[in-house]
Design a protein around this motif. Structure first.
Motif, short mmCIF file in Angstrom:
data_model
loop_
_atom_site.label_atom_id
_atom_site.label_comp_id
_atom_site.label_asym_id
_atom_site.label_seq_id
_atom_site.Cartn_x
_atom_site.Cartn_y
_atom_site.Cartn_z
N ASP A 4 -29.65 -27.98 -49.81
CA ASP A 4 -29.20 -27.75 -51.18
C ASP A 4 -30.14 -28.40 -52.19
OD1 ASP A 4 -26.98 -26.18 -50.64
OD2 ASP A 4 -25.67 -27.90 -50.34
N LEU A 5 -30.60 -29.62 -51.89
CA LEU A 5 -31.52 -30.29 -52.79
C LEU A 5 -32.83 -29.52 -52.90
CD1 LEU A 5 -32.34 -32.69 -54.55
CD2 LEU A 5 -33.04 -33.88 -52.47
N SER A 6 -33.36 -29.09 -51.78
CA SER A 6 -34.62 -28.33 -51.79
C SER A 6 -34.46 -27.04 -52.58
CB SER A 6 -35.06 -28.02 -50.36
OG SER A 6 -35.26 -29.21 -49.62
N ARG A 7 -33.34 -26.37 -52.35
CA ARG A 7 -33.10 -25.12 -53.08
C ARG A 7 -32.97 -25.39 -54.58
NH1 ARG A 7 -28.25 -22.10 -54.04
NH2 ARG A 7 -27.09 -23.65 -52.85
N GLY A 8 -32.31 -26.49 -54.93
CA GLY A 8 -32.15 -26.82 -56.34
C GLY A 8 -33.49 -27.11 -57.01
N ILE A 9 -34.38 -27.80 -56.31
CA ILE A 9 -35.70 -28.10 -56.88
C ILE A 9 -36.47 -26.81 -57.11
CG2 ILE A 9 -37.94 -29.17 -56.39
CD1 ILE A 9 -36.43 -31.40 -54.94
N ARG A 10 -36.44 -25.91 -56.13
CA ARG A 10 -37.18 -24.66 -56.28
C ARG A 10 -36.62 -23.81 -57.41
NH1 ARG A 10 -36.57 -24.65 -50.59
NH2 ARG A 10 -35.04 -22.96 -50.77
N LEU A 11 -35.31 -23.71 -57.47
CA LEU A 11 -34.68 -22.93 -58.54
C LEU A 11 -35.00 -23.51 -59.92
CD1 LEU A 11 -31.11 -22.05 -57.19
CD2 LEU A 11 -32.82 -20.43 -58.01
N THR A 12 -34.87 -24.82 -60.04
CA THR A 12 -35.08 -25.47 -61.32
C THR A 12 -36.52 -25.31 -61.79
OG1 THR A 12 -33.36 -27.10 -60.85
CG2 THR A 12 -34.97 -27.67 -62.54
N ALA A 13 -37.47 -25.55 -60.89
CA ALA A 13 -38.88 -25.42 -61.26
C ALA A 13 -39.23 -23.98 -61.65
CB ALA A 13 -39.76 -25.88 -60.10
N THR A 14 -38.69 -23.03 -60.90
CA THR A 14 -38.97 -21.62 -61.21
C THR A 14 -38.44 -21.23 -62.58
OG1 THR A 14 -38.87 -21.08 -58.86
CG2 THR A 14 -38.63 -19.25 -60.41
N LEU A 65 -43.59 -24.61 -55.24
CA LEU A 65 -44.03 -25.19 -56.50
C LEU A 65 -45.48 -24.78 -56.80
CD1 LEU A 65 -42.55 -28.80 -56.44
CD2 LEU A 65 -41.69 -26.78 -57.64
N MET A 66 -46.31 -24.67 -55.79
CA MET A 66 -47.70 -24.25 -56.02
C MET A 66 -47.75 -22.82 -56.54
SD MET A 66 -50.80 -25.02 -56.09
CE MET A 66 -50.67 -26.64 -55.31
N LYS A 67 -46.92 -21.94 -55.99
CA LYS A 67 -46.87 -20.57 -56.49
C LYS A 67 -46.39 -20.54 -57.95
CE LYS A 67 -45.87 -18.41 -52.01
NZ LYS A 67 -44.87 -17.60 -51.23
N VAL A 68 -45.37 -21.34 -58.24
CA VAL A 68 -44.86 -21.41 -59.62
C VAL A 68 -45.95 -21.93 -60.56
CG1 VAL A 68 -43.24 -22.65 -61.12
CG2 VAL A 68 -42.44 -21.65 -58.97
N LEU A 69 -46.68 -22.95 -60.11
CA LEU A 69 -47.75 -23.52 -60.92
C LEU A 69 -48.84 -22.49 -61.21
CD1 LEU A 69 -49.01 -26.01 -62.27
CD2 LEU A 69 -50.06 -26.56 -60.06
N ILE A 70 -49.22 -21.70 -60.21
CA ILE A 70 -50.24 -20.67 -60.41
C ILE A 70 -49.75 -19.63 -61.42
CG2 ILE A 70 -51.49 -18.79 -59.29
CD1 ILE A 70 -51.52 -20.52 -56.74
N LEU A 86 -46.65 -13.14 -56.42
CA LEU A 86 -46.81 -14.28 -55.51
C LEU A 86 -45.59 -14.47 -54.60
CD1 LEU A 86 -48.38 -16.83 -58.02
CD2 LEU A 86 -49.52 -15.80 -56.04
N ARG A 87 -44.62 -13.58 -54.76
CA ARG A 87 -43.41 -13.58 -53.94
C ARG A 87 -42.62 -14.89 -54.08
NH1 ARG A 87 -45.39 -10.56 -48.31
NH2 ARG A 87 -46.06 -8.62 -49.33
N VAL A 88 -42.44 -15.29 -55.33
CA VAL A 88 -41.57 -16.43 -55.62
C VAL A 88 -40.14 -15.90 -55.61
CG1 VAL A 88 -41.00 -18.27 -57.25
CG2 VAL A 88 -43.37 -17.52 -57.00
N ARG A 89 -39.45 -16.06 -54.51
CA ARG A 89 -38.15 -15.41 -54.34
C ARG A 89 -37.10 -15.95 -55.29
NH1 ARG A 89 -36.44 -17.83 -48.39
NH2 ARG A 89 -36.43 -20.04 -48.97
N GLU A 90 -37.30 -17.19 -55.77
CA GLU A 90 -36.31 -17.77 -56.68
C GLU A 90 -36.25 -17.05 -58.01
OE1 GLU A 90 -36.98 -20.45 -53.49
OE2 GLU A 90 -38.44 -19.59 -54.90
N GLY A 134 -30.71 -13.26 -61.64
CA GLY A 134 -29.31 -12.94 -61.33
C GLY A 134 -28.35 -13.92 -61.97
N MET A 135 -28.73 -15.21 -61.98
CA MET A 135 -27.89 -16.23 -62.60
C MET A 135 -27.75 -15.97 -64.09
SD MET A 135 -28.42 -20.40 -62.53
CE MET A 135 -29.97 -20.31 -63.43
N VAL A 136 -28.87 -15.58 -64.74
CA VAL A 136 -28.83 -15.28 -66.17
C VAL A 136 -27.95 -14.08 -66.44
CG1 VAL A 136 -30.23 -14.53 -68.13
CG2 VAL A 136 -31.08 -16.33 -66.62
N ARG A 137 -28.10 -13.04 -65.61
CA ARG A 137 -27.28 -11.84 -65.82
C ARG A 137 -25.80 -12.15 -65.65
NH1 ARG A 137 -31.52 -9.20 -62.96
NH2 ARG A 137 -30.36 -9.42 -61.00
N ARG A 138 -25.45 -12.98 -64.65
CA ARG A 138 -24.05 -13.33 -64.46
C ARG A 138 -23.50 -14.10 -65.65
NH1 ARG A 138 -25.93 -14.24 -59.21
NH2 ARG A 138 -26.08 -16.50 -59.59
#
Length: 583
Positions: free
Chosen positions: A367-377, A510-515, A565-569, A575-579
């Motif tokens: 959950d923590l890892s997923r939260g970091i990826r979602l937040t950074a994206t 995070l590297m994909k997000v940074l690029i 770059l296939r950032v799945r988040e 989807g979160m915004v739409r909801r």
């Protein structure tokens, strides 16, 4: 909206605390400085109201949005009304009640007193009514005595916060404002206590919306000030006693109105306060022991606040970005965190808490890892917008009246630096919430000590090597560095506590997000370069064009690059915004 820095590692820009769908509740208070936010584990609080948690979440989300918008109007008007120099003195004085309130009550309210009220509401035959009355009586008396002592000591307190480099007129102005604003401590505490009673009894709307009353009163005060004093030559030496009295008492009145605005809600939930003086029955010794680590956590942060305000007061000459500009930029940073980071945290905390209680540490890690990826994206494009379009944002939000174009552009420089703080800030918060899920308040407090040391050290170094014009930007860079250190230390400790954190997958994401963010930033800068004003707009017209064109390019390019770059988040965030929009 609050007009301050941060009081703890859990600050929100407007004091409005969201309620997650699964019941995580955070107390609302707006004292003129950014407030402390502490989440309660979901099992500790259950709404008694009719709307349920989903309805409460919608009410508080709407209140948060309205409060943020009105709060920005308030902050912009303060700059327009007072200008940079007097605005710095006013903002410096405005920090004081929030800092002192946090030391007196803010930290222990959410971490100790709220859970205590919840337990007594469940266990006592009267639903904790008498205990709550006794607690309120003791707290109100204590707050009253503390407020009187603090107001009497105003000159000493402002002498610590103001710099010897300031002229006597500036220091006197801070003190005059402090005399009028410091009584906010009492009404901030009262508002927070009432909000706690309401939240424990399942009522969330009033604590969420009441800070808006505060904002409206301050906005009205600025309007009256403009009517009667806008033509005056406003400087630290020439500002009249009537002008000081109007702004100070108007600010105090805002918090008084907020506290009064909560009283009808108390009647609605059936709570009637009566005088019950019985401190011995409250178990103050136990409260003190439980509050010890939180007080350590809060006190460390207040030292950092005093240091940064003192440093920035040295450059408060009306030309350089100082306390007011630094504060406005911090609020923008916290707004991004409040919209994205807090939403993710309040959704994940109940799951992490439940998993930690069952010993399922792998699920906590996931959950923590997923939260970091979602937040950074989600935050990456906002950070790019802040960095690339800092100047037009500052001009659009803050320029006008006594706040000149030069003041706004100087604020834009600070905002450009703050862009690098947005993501580390939210990641460090996510880690802290992970400790809360593991009941690691002591660990969080101990980690905070070296983090604050790094922050203060960075403040001092940047203050020594940078010019006055770039001091506020340096202080913002110090914040960003401390957030990064906090995240790194927290992740290292969490790895030892719960095992593998999937940091490889996090780093790859995070590297994909940074690029994607770097590509969006480069094209955004290119577009802005060819627009009128070329990144330094002279007015709102040029600023609007830059924001519209540059913002559209940044968002479209970021989404396209992240998708390639296939950032799945990205799809999860959309989807979160739409909801949220659908709700």
């Amino acid at each position: 909206m609050n007009g301050g820095l941060y009081r703890s590692a859990h600050a929100t820009p407007d004091g409005v605390r969201p309620v997650a769908e699964d019941g995580v509740t955070l107390i609302s208070v707006d004292s003129g400085v950014i407030g402390q936010e502490q989440a309660l584990p979901p099992e500790e609080l259950h709404a008694d109201g009719d709307g349920g948690t989903a309805g409460n979440s919608a009410i508080m989300a709407a209140g948060s949005l309205v409060s943020r918008l009105i709060g920005f109007v308030r902050n912009a008007l303060i700059g327009i009304t007072l200008g940079a120099g007097i605005g710095d003195a006013y903002t410096s004085a405005q920090f004081l009640p929030g800092q002192i309130y946090e030391l007196l009550l803010g930290g222990i309210l959410s971490s100790v007193l709220i859970p205590l009220l919840v337990r007594r509401r469940k266990s006592d035959p009267d639903g904790g009514l008498e205990f709550t009355r006794k607690l309120l009586t003791f707290a109100i008396v204590s707050l009253g005595i503390a407020t009187i002592l603090v107001v009497a000591a105003a000159p000493l307190i402002t002498a610590i916060q103001a710099s010897s480099d300031n002229n006597a007129a500036y220091r006197d102005l801070v003190t005059h404002f402090a005399y009028l604003i410091l009584p906010i401590i009492f009404f901030t505490g009262l508002s927070a206590l009432i909000g706690a009673v309401l939240n424990v009894r399942g009522h969330f709307a009033a604590p969420t919306w009441a800070p808006i009353l505060n904002n409206l009163v301050v906005i009205a005060t600025c309007g009256v000030f403009i009517m009667f004093f806008s033509k005056d030559n406003l400087t630290e030496e020439t500002i009249s006693g009537g002008a000081i009295l109007l702004m100070g008492l108007g600010t105090l009145l805002g918090m008084v109105v907020q506290a009064i605005g909560l009283l009808p809600a108390l009647r609605k939930v059936g709570f009637r306060w009566k005088w019950r003086w019985d401190p011995r029955s409250l178990g103050l010794g136990e409260i003190g022991r439980l509050a010890g680590w939180m007080l350590c956590y809060v006190a460390a942060n207040q030292v950092a606040v005093f240091v940064v305000v003192r440093i920035l007061n040295r450059v408060a000459d009306g030309d350089s970005a100082s306390v007011l500009a630094f504060n406005n930029v911090f609020l923008l940073t916290m707004m991004a965190h409040g919209i994205i980071g807090v939403s993710v945290m309040t959704a994940l905390l109940p799951k992490m808490s439940a998993a930690a209680a069952d010993g399922r540490y792998a699920d906590v890690s996931a959950d923590l890892s997923r939260g970091i990826r979602l937040t950074a994206t989600a935050l990456a494009p906002i950070a790019v917008v802040y960095g690339v379009l800092a100047a037009p944002i500052a001009v659009m939000l803050f320029q006008g009246g006594k706040y000149t174009n030069a003041n706004a552009l100087a604020t834009g420089t600070v905002l450009a630096v703050a862009a690098f703080a947005v993501i580390p800030l939210s990641i460090s918060y996510l880690c802290t919430y992970a400790f809360y899920s593991l009941q690691g308040n002591k660990t969080a407090a101990l980690i905070n000590l070296p983090v604050v040391a790094v922050r203060i050290g960075a403040y001092l170094v940047f203050a020594a090597v940078l010019s006055k014009a770039h001091s506020a930007a340096g202080m913002t860079a110090g914040n960003a560095l401390s957030y990064l250190v906090s995240a790194l230390i927290s992740l290292a400790v969490l790895r030892r506590r719960i095992g593998r954190l999937n940091l490889g997958s996090v780093a790859a994401a995070l590297m994909k997000v940074l690029i994607a963010a770097a590509v969006a930033a480069a094209l955004g800068l290119l577009v802005v370069h060819f627009l009128p004003g070329a990144g330094a707009p002279s007015g709102r017209g040029e600023a609007f064009v830059q924001l519209l064109a540059g913002g559209a390019v940044i968002l479209i390019v970021y989404l396209a690059a992240a998708t390639l770059l296939r950032v799945r988040e990205v799809s999860q965030v959309m989807g979160m915004v739409r909801r949220k929009l659908g709700r």
